[in-house]
Design a protein around this motif. Structure first.
Motif, PDB file in Angstrom:
ATOM      1  N   PRO A  56      43.202  36.515   1.167  1.00  0.00           N
ATOM      2  CA  PRO A  56      43.619  37.903   1.388  1.00  0.00           C
ATOM      3  C   PRO A  56      43.656  38.685   0.081  1.00  0.00           C
ATOM      4  CG  PRO A  56      45.340  36.353   2.099  1.00  0.00           C
ATOM      5  CD  PRO A  56      44.230  35.559   1.555  1.00  0.00           C
ATOM      6  N   VAL A  57      43.498  40.000   0.176  1.00  0.00           N
ATOM      7  CA  VAL A  57      43.443  40.827  -1.033  1.00  0.00           C
ATOM      8  C   VAL A  57      44.766  40.865  -1.767  1.00  0.00           C
ATOM      9  CG1 VAL A  57      41.572  42.296  -0.247  1.00  0.00           C
ATOM     10  CG2 VAL A  57      43.904  42.892   0.336  1.00  0.00           C
ATOM     11  N   TRP A  58      45.880  40.661  -1.062  1.00  0.00           N
ATOM     12  CA  TRP A  58      47.188  40.745  -1.701  1.00  0.00           C
ATOM     13  C   TRP A  58      47.540  39.490  -2.485  1.00  0.00           C
ATOM     14  CZ3 TRP A  58      49.907  36.705   0.146  1.00  0.00           C
ATOM     15  CH2 TRP A  58      49.640  36.270   1.435  1.00  0.00           C
ATOM     16  N   MET A  59      46.779  38.423  -2.323  1.00  0.00           N
ATOM     17  CA  MET A  59      47.110  37.161  -2.999  1.00  0.00           C
ATOM     18  C   MET A  59      46.633  37.192  -4.446  1.00  0.00           C
ATOM     19  SD  MET A  59      46.191  33.273  -1.892  1.00  0.00           S
ATOM     20  CE  MET A  59      47.166  33.328  -0.430  1.00  0.00           C
ATOM     21  N   SER A  60      47.490  36.743  -5.366  1.00  0.00           N
ATOM     22  CA  SER A  60      47.146  36.762  -6.781  1.00  0.00           C
ATOM     23  C   SER A  60      46.186  35.611  -7.113  1.00  0.00           C
ATOM     24  CB  SER A  60      48.412  36.631  -7.634  1.00  0.00           C
ATOM     25  OG  SER A  60      48.992  35.355  -7.442  1.00  0.00           O
ATOM     26  N   GLN A  61      45.508  35.754  -8.235  1.00  0.00           N
ATOM     27  CA  GLN A  61      44.540  34.740  -8.661  1.00  0.00           C
ATOM     28  C   GLN A  61      45.225  33.402  -8.907  1.00  0.00           C
ATOM     29  OE1 GLN A  61      41.233  34.882  -8.845  1.00  0.00           O
ATOM     30  NE2 GLN A  61      41.257  36.963  -8.057  1.00  0.00           N
ATOM     31  N   ARG A  62      46.415  33.451  -9.473  1.00  0.00           N
ATOM     32  CA  ARG A  62      47.149  32.216  -9.758  1.00  0.00           C
ATOM     33  C   ARG A  62      47.465  31.467  -8.473  1.00  0.00           C
ATOM     34  NH1 ARG A  62      52.053  33.004 -13.588  1.00  0.00           N
ATOM     35  NH2 ARG A  62      50.338  33.305 -15.014  1.00  0.00           N
ATOM     36  N   GLN A  63      47.893  32.201  -7.444  1.00  0.00           N
ATOM     37  CA  GLN A  63      48.225  31.575  -6.167  1.00  0.00           C
ATOM     38  C   GLN A  63      46.964  31.020  -5.503  1.00  0.00           C
ATOM     39  OE1 GLN A  63      50.385  34.252  -3.688  1.00  0.00           O
ATOM     40  NE2 GLN A  63      51.142  32.645  -2.349  1.00  0.00           N
ATOM     41  N   ARG A  64      45.845  31.733  -5.615  1.00  0.00           N
ATOM     42  CA  ARG A  64      44.573  31.244  -5.064  1.00  0.00           C
ATOM     43  C   ARG A  64      44.179  29.936  -5.737  1.00  0.00           C
ATOM     44  NH1 ARG A  64      40.973  36.807  -4.820  1.00  0.00           N
ATOM     45  NH2 ARG A  64      42.533  37.983  -3.691  1.00  0.00           N
ATOM     46  N   LYS A  65      44.348  29.896  -7.054  1.00  0.00           N
ATOM     47  CA  LYS A  65      43.983  28.710  -7.825  1.00  0.00           C
ATOM     48  C   LYS A  65      44.817  27.510  -7.393  1.00  0.00           C
ATOM     49  CE  LYS A  65      43.268  27.450 -12.651  1.00  0.00           C
ATOM     50  NZ  LYS A  65      43.457  27.885 -14.038  1.00  0.00           N
ATOM     51  N   ARG A  66      46.135  27.741  -7.184  1.00  0.00           N
ATOM     52  CA  ARG A  66      47.023  26.662  -6.738  1.00  0.00           C
ATOM     53  C   ARG A  66      46.607  26.126  -5.379  1.00  0.00           C
ATOM     54  NH1 ARG A  66      52.259  29.729  -7.912  1.00  0.00           N
ATOM     55  NH2 ARG A  66      52.410  29.528 -10.149  1.00  0.00           N
ATOM     56  N   LEU A  67      46.331  27.025  -4.439  1.00  0.00           N
ATOM     57  CA  LEU A  67      45.942  26.598  -3.094  1.00  0.00           C
ATOM     58  C   LEU A  67      44.612  25.836  -3.123  1.00  0.00           C
ATOM     59  CD1 LEU A  67      46.950  29.631  -0.871  1.00  0.00           C
ATOM     60  CD2 LEU A  67      47.917  27.348  -0.836  1.00  0.00           C
ATOM     61  N   LYS A  68      43.703  26.295  -3.960  1.00  0.00           N
ATOM     62  CA  LYS A  68      42.413  25.619  -4.071  1.00  0.00           C
ATOM     63  C   LYS A  68      42.601  24.211  -4.622  1.00  0.00           C
ATOM     64  CE  LYS A  68      37.825  26.038  -6.031  1.00  0.00           C
ATOM     65  NZ  LYS A  68      36.948  26.771  -6.934  1.00  0.00           N
ATOM     66  N   ALA A  69      43.448  24.078  -5.650  1.00  0.00           N
ATOM     67  CA  ALA A  69      43.716  22.763  -6.232  1.00  0.00           C
ATOM     68  C   ALA A  69      44.381  21.854  -5.209  1.00  0.00           C
ATOM     69  CB  ALA A  69      44.597  22.902  -7.464  1.00  0.00           C
ATOM     70  N   LYS A  70      45.258  22.415  -4.422  1.00  0.00           N
ATOM     71  CA  LYS A  70      45.946  21.642  -3.384  1.00  0.00           C
ATOM     72  C   LYS A  70      44.950  21.120  -2.350  1.00  0.00           C
ATOM     73  CE  LYS A  70      49.981  22.094  -0.389  1.00  0.00           C
ATOM     74  NZ  LYS A  70      50.967  23.047   0.137  1.00  0.00           N
ATOM     75  N   ARG A  71      44.005  21.999  -1.962  1.00  0.00           N
ATOM     76  CA  ARG A  71      42.971  21.570  -1.009  1.00  0.00           C
ATOM     77  C   ARG A  71      42.101  20.466  -1.590  1.00  0.00           C
ATOM     78  NH1 ARG A  71      39.148  25.983   0.493  1.00  0.00           N
ATOM     79  NH2 ARG A  71      39.739  26.567  -1.567  1.00  0.00           N
ATOM     80  N   GLU A  72      41.719  20.632  -2.858  1.00  0.00           N
ATOM     81  CA  GLU A  72      40.867  19.638  -3.524  1.00  0.00           C
ATOM     82  C   GLU A  72      41.572  18.287  -3.595  1.00  0.00           C
ATOM     83  OE1 GLU A  72      37.717  20.244  -4.811  1.00  0.00           O
ATOM     84  OE2 GLU A  72      37.817  22.237  -3.895  1.00  0.00           O
ATOM     85  N   ARG A  73      42.875  18.287  -3.926  1.00  0.00           N
ATOM     86  CA  ARG A  73      43.637  17.036  -3.987  1.00  0.00           C
ATOM     87  C   ARG A  73      43.660  16.361  -2.629  1.00  0.00           C
ATOM     88  NH1 ARG A  73      48.084  19.674  -7.210  1.00  0.00           N
ATOM     89  NH2 ARG A  73      48.843  20.151  -5.141  1.00  0.00           N
ATOM     90  N   GLY A  74      43.839  17.159  -1.581  1.00  0.00           N
ATOM     91  CA  GLY A  74      43.883  16.602  -0.228  1.00  0.00           C
ATOM     92  C   GLY A  74      42.575  15.938   0.144  1.00  0.00           C
ATOM     93  N   LYS A  75      41.461  16.541  -0.242  1.00  0.00           N
ATOM     94  CA  LYS A  75      40.153  15.963   0.057  1.00  0.00           C
ATOM     95  C   LYS A  75      39.953  14.666  -0.718  1.00  0.00           C
ATOM     96  CE  LYS A  75      37.709  20.238   1.090  1.00  0.00           C
ATOM     97  NZ  LYS A  75      36.672  21.172   0.652  1.00  0.00           N
ATOM     98  N   GLY A  76      40.354  14.657  -1.974  1.00  0.00           N
ATOM     99  CA  GLY A  76      40.172  13.480  -2.826  1.00  0.00           C
ATOM    100  C   GLY A  76      40.969  12.291  -2.324  1.00  0.00           C
TER     101      GLY A  76
END
Length: 127
Positions: free
Chosen positions: A92-112
């Motif tokens: 979403p447009v309201w989400m900050s870059q830092r929060q996007r980065k955290r969620l992406k890292a969380k997804r990557e960890r889950g896949k690994g």
């Protein structure tokens, strides 16, 4: 822009000031409109939002409904509630870059982890 405590405090206090002064501004606007009956609506629109009378509004809604039948567009965005990603993989447009980065890292960890568990199970390792 800024996320410091000082800017948050100032933003909060400005919002409270707006709430406090809103009735005064409304009364001042009403008195101005009562004094000068010949004030142009363009001048008023610059100061505040003008509400259309109900009769005119119903007529315009009928015209708008006819136009809506002609051109229907699907504007709903389908989002995953867990990851907040839409169908195109965008946050979403309201989400900050830092929060996007955290969620992406969380997804990557889950896949690994799931891959690592599958490899361990295939090898028969207990630990």
């Amino acid at each position: 822009m800024a996320k410091s405590l000082r800017s948050k405090w100032k933003r909060k206090m400005r919002a409270e000031k707006r709430k406090k002064n809103a009735p005064k501004e409304l009364n001042r606007l009403k008195t101005i409109l009562k004094v000068d009956g010949d004030v142009l609506m363009k001048d008023v629109q610059e100061i505040a939002t003008v509400v259309v009378p109900k009769l005119c509004q119903e007529e315009t809604q009928l015209v708008v409904n006819d136009e809506k039948d002609d051109m229907k567009m699907e504007t709903e965005v389908k989002r995953n509630k867990k990851t907040l990603l839409d169908q195109h993989g965008q946050y979403p447009v309201w989400m900050s870059q830092r929060q996007r980065k955290r969620l992406k890292a969380k997804r990557e960890r889950g896949k690994g982890k799931s891959k690592a568990k599958a490899v361990k199970a295939a090898k028969g390792l207990a630990w």
